[in-house]
Design a protein around this motif. Structure first.
Motif, PDB file in Angstrom:
ATOM      1  N   UNK A  61       0.808  -1.131   0.095  1.00  0.00           N
ATOM      2  CA  UNK A  61      -0.032   0.066  -0.015  1.00  0.00           C
ATOM      3  C   UNK A  61       0.903   1.174  -0.102  1.00  0.00           C
ATOM      4  N   UNK A  62       1.970   1.346   0.930  1.00  0.00           N
ATOM      5  CA  UNK A  62       2.926   2.209   0.734  1.00  0.00           C
ATOM      6  C   UNK A  62       3.444   2.564  -0.459  1.00  0.00           C
ATOM      7  N   UNK A 136      -7.573   2.545   1.723  1.00  0.00           N
ATOM      8  CA  UNK A 136      -8.673   2.950   2.541  1.00  0.00           C
ATOM      9  C   UNK A 136      -9.187   4.303   1.865  1.00  0.00           C
ATOM     10  N   UNK A 137      -8.570   4.928   1.167  1.00  0.00           N
ATOM     11  CA  UNK A 137      -9.110   6.093   0.785  1.00  0.00           C
ATOM     12  C   UNK A 137     -10.198   6.043  -0.446  1.00  0.00           C
ATOM     13  N   UNK A 138     -10.300   4.833  -0.808  1.00  0.00           N
ATOM     14  CA  UNK A 138     -11.307   4.244  -1.794  1.00  0.00           C
ATOM     15  C   UNK A 138     -11.398   5.119  -3.031  1.00  0.00           C
ATOM     16  N   UNK A 142      -8.462   7.408  -5.175  1.00  0.00           N
ATOM     17  CA  UNK A 142      -7.923   6.832  -6.424  1.00  0.00           C
ATOM     18  C   UNK A 142      -7.978   8.027  -7.389  1.00  0.00           C
ATOM     19  N   UNK A 143      -9.015   8.752  -7.398  1.00  0.00           N
ATOM     20  CA  UNK A 143      -9.189  10.003  -8.208  1.00  0.00           C
ATOM     21  C   UNK A 143      -8.166  10.931  -8.173  1.00  0.00           C
ATOM     22  N   UNK A 220      -4.068  10.842   0.134  1.00  0.00           N
ATOM     23  CA  UNK A 220      -5.221  10.471  -0.469  1.00  0.00           C
ATOM     24  C   UNK A 220      -5.831   9.329  -0.270  1.00  0.00           C
ATOM     25  N   UNK A 221      -4.608   7.945  -0.473  1.00  0.00           N
ATOM     26  CA  UNK A 221      -5.498   6.789  -0.396  1.00  0.00           C
ATOM     27  C   UNK A 221      -5.300   6.130   1.133  1.00  0.00           C
ATOM     28  N   UNK A 222      -5.043   7.074   2.142  1.00  0.00           N
ATOM     29  CA  UNK A 222      -5.027   6.696   3.672  1.00  0.00           C
ATOM     30  C   UNK A 222      -6.588   6.895   3.987  1.00  0.00           C
TER      31      UNK A 222
END
Length: 259
Positions: A61-62, A136-138, A142-143, A220-222
């Motif tokens: 993820x990182x 987790x950022x959903x 991703x956008x 943003x993905x956190x």
């Protein structure tokens, strides 16, 4: 303005048609990032246990945002090759003697690279998901990651185009791209948390546009993003896009005067 938009769309479609005739190009561009994702993801997965590592408990993820930005950087750094091919084949001279929009010539190259970046990013995210990574950022995260990757692509596509227009040689473009790309990648948190690197690396990374994109995408993905950091880094990238586009425009004018 409508003429610029029309010419930009036509020129972008021209490059996309050329790409569709050789789809293996997309696969070739994806092989190295995916190898890095899978190989580094396994080799360094234990770094999350090192005291001081602030990148979470899952190294994939990182790592994923770093791989995405690496792919955007290396792909866009070669954007100028299309200009050099057009110069060598005489196509650029025909463009310059026609009513073709000069702005369209510049922007279309950047948009073409951005389309490739989006497609490749979605593939890399899919591979990361198959390895067990969950972001987790959903969809919003991703956008934002895609936006950061596109802005980074714009920055280095414009820079690559400027170098191509000034140098007019493939070897010079390759040399300069390699000279810049690898230091930018390693002087960032793409692969390793800068808190575990020498202090000077972290200090340099603050001024590294590649790092701006990595931080924006990763945050943003956190599950609880630092939105202030996200928008600050996106803003810096957007400002640099304007600067680099202006540089490419000046380089285009210099090229016109030289022919």
């Amino acid at each position: 303005m409508s003429t610029i938009i029309t010419h930009t769309a036509i020129l972008t479609a021209r490059q996309l048609r050329a790409f569709m005739r050789v789809p293996a190009y997309l696969i070739m561009n994806l092989i190295q990032p995916i190898i890095w994702l899978l190989l580094f993801g396994q080799l360094f997965k234990s770094v999350v246990n090192i005291p001081g590592f602030s990148g979470g408990s899952d190294y994939i993820v990182f790592l994923t945002p770093g791989i995405v930005m690496m792919m955007a950087l290396f792909g866009s750094a070669w954007a100028g090759t299309s200009y050099i091919k057009d110069m060598d084949s005489g196509v650029m001279d025909r463009f310059l003697t026609s009513p073709t929009s000069r702005a369209g010539l510049i922007v279309s190259s950047m948009l073409y690279q951005a389309v490739l970046t989006v497609v490749q990013t979605l593939v890399v995210l899919g591979v990361a998901w198959l390895t067990g990574a969950r972001f987790a950022g959903g969809a919003v995260g991703i956008l934002v990651l895609l936006l950061a990757a596109v802005l980074l692509t714009f920055v280095f596509a414009a820079f690559s185009n400027a170098i191509a227009l000034l140098a007019k040689q493939q070897t010079a473009l390759i040399g300069i791209s390699q000279l810049i790309s690898f230091p930018l990648m390693f002087l960032s948190s793409a692969i390793m948390d800068t808190k575990l690197s020498p202090a000077w690396v972290g200090n340099v990374a603050k001024f590294n546009p590649f790092e701006w994109a990595v931080v924006a995408g990763r945050q943003a993905l956190q599950d609880a993003p630092d939105w202030a950091a996200v928008w600050t880094n996106l803003g810096l990238l957007a400002a640099l896009v304007v600067v680099m586009t202006a540089l490419a425009t000046l380089a285009f004018r210099a090229y016109q005067r030289s022919v």
